[in-house]
Design a protein around this motif. Structure first.
Motif, short mmCIF file in Angstrom:
data_model
loop_
_atom_site.label_atom_id
_atom_site.label_comp_id
_atom_site.label_asym_id
_atom_site.label_seq_id
_atom_site.Cartn_x
_atom_site.Cartn_y
_atom_site.Cartn_z
N MET A 128 0.81 -1.22 0.00
CA MET A 128 0.00 0.00 0.00
C MET A 128 0.84 1.27 0.00
N LEU A 129 2.15 1.14 0.22
CA LEU A 129 3.01 2.32 0.21
C LEU A 129 3.11 2.90 -1.20
N SER A 130 2.95 4.20 -1.30
CA SER A 130 3.10 4.86 -2.60
C SER A 130 4.57 4.92 -2.99
N ASN A 131 4.80 5.27 -4.24
CA ASN A 131 6.18 5.44 -4.71
C ASN A 131 6.89 6.50 -3.88
N ASP A 132 6.16 7.54 -3.51
CA ASP A 132 6.75 8.62 -2.71
C ASP A 132 7.20 8.12 -1.35
N ASN A 133 6.39 7.25 -0.72
CA ASN A 133 6.70 6.77 0.63
C ASN A 133 7.62 5.55 0.65
#
Length: 246
Positions: A226-231
């Motif tokens: 669920m982590l975005s590319n940003d995170n």
């Protein structure tokens, strides 16, 4: 670990019986109001998240590390590995799953979490995997750099024995990735079998303990997905849940 990321790095019973505390320099062990120095033996004090984000932003600006450049991906990979060895409570892991306080146990716990972040890393890239493969290799590189450093401190007088043991761990690591992948793509019974064979080394008769570890793995794999590319890539924000909550 951040210093290691900035440098160019190349890609036995003794270890089973030796306490992990001997592999970590005393200056890395930090006291907290909650835990004594002994219980902190396996955890390098993590920097304050805001401070780390500030350092990362300054480095990105100074050296042009942005987007999906290999320098940026490598830095993020080392920070992701750092989130494992800095933030996991290894002592609680040993207690919860009845593992001896040894170098081998430290590696088994680290290996499991490295595998979980590798599954997330492979989802990165414009062609679903291009950048992920590079990140995977960098995370593994960070792990073996760390393992080698700890092994040398464990037995500085016998480097050949350390080298031989690390070679064994390397073969076991490759097999573990395959078994864990198969378990992840299958049902809980298959995953439990993989964990029983590798993590517990076929020495666990406590089904509740095994069930708790399966649940822990499933929850964290889902969290990572669920982590975005940003995170995950731009500013890694990997948070590991306390094992005592399971």
């Amino acid at each position: 670990m951040l210093r290691i990321a900035l440098n160019s790095l190349p890609q036995s019973q003794l270890f089973r019986n030796a306490a992990v505390l001997g592999t970590i320099p005393r200056r890395w062990v930090a006291n907290t109001p909650q835990r004594s120095q002994e219980s902190e033996a396996h955890v390098i004090a993590a920097q304050h998240p805001d401070k780390k984000s500030g350092i990362l932003s300054k480095l990105q600006k100074k050296f042009g590390w942005s987007g999906d450049s290999q320098s940026k991906l490598k830095l993020s990979s080392y920070l992701i590995y750092e989130s494992i060895v800095d933030r996991l409570n290894y002592v609680e892991f040993f207690r919860r799953f009845n593992l001896p306080n040894t170098f081998n146990s430290w590696f088994l716990v680290t290996e499991l979490h490295v595998w979980m972040v590798l599954t997330r890393a492979m989802a990165e890239g414009p062609e679903r995997g291009e950048n992920g493969r590079f990140m995977r290799n960098c995370i593994v590189e960070a792990m073996w750099s760390d393992v080698n450093a700890r092994a040398k401190k464990l037995d500085p007088q016998n480097p050949s024995a350390a080298k031989k043991h690390i070679e064994i761990l390397s073969h076991q690591f490759q097999a573990a990735l395959i078994n864990y992948d198969e378990g992840l793509m299958s049902d809980d019974k298959v995953l439990a079998g993989a964990l029983w064979r590798r993590f517990f080394e076929k020495e666990c008769n406590n089904y509740e303990m095994l069930e708790d570890l399966v649940k822990y793995v499933r929850e964290h794999v889902k969290m990572l997905e669920m982590l975005s590319n940003d995170n995950f890539v731009q500013k890694p924000q990997v948070q590991w849940k306390d094992i005592t909550s399971h």
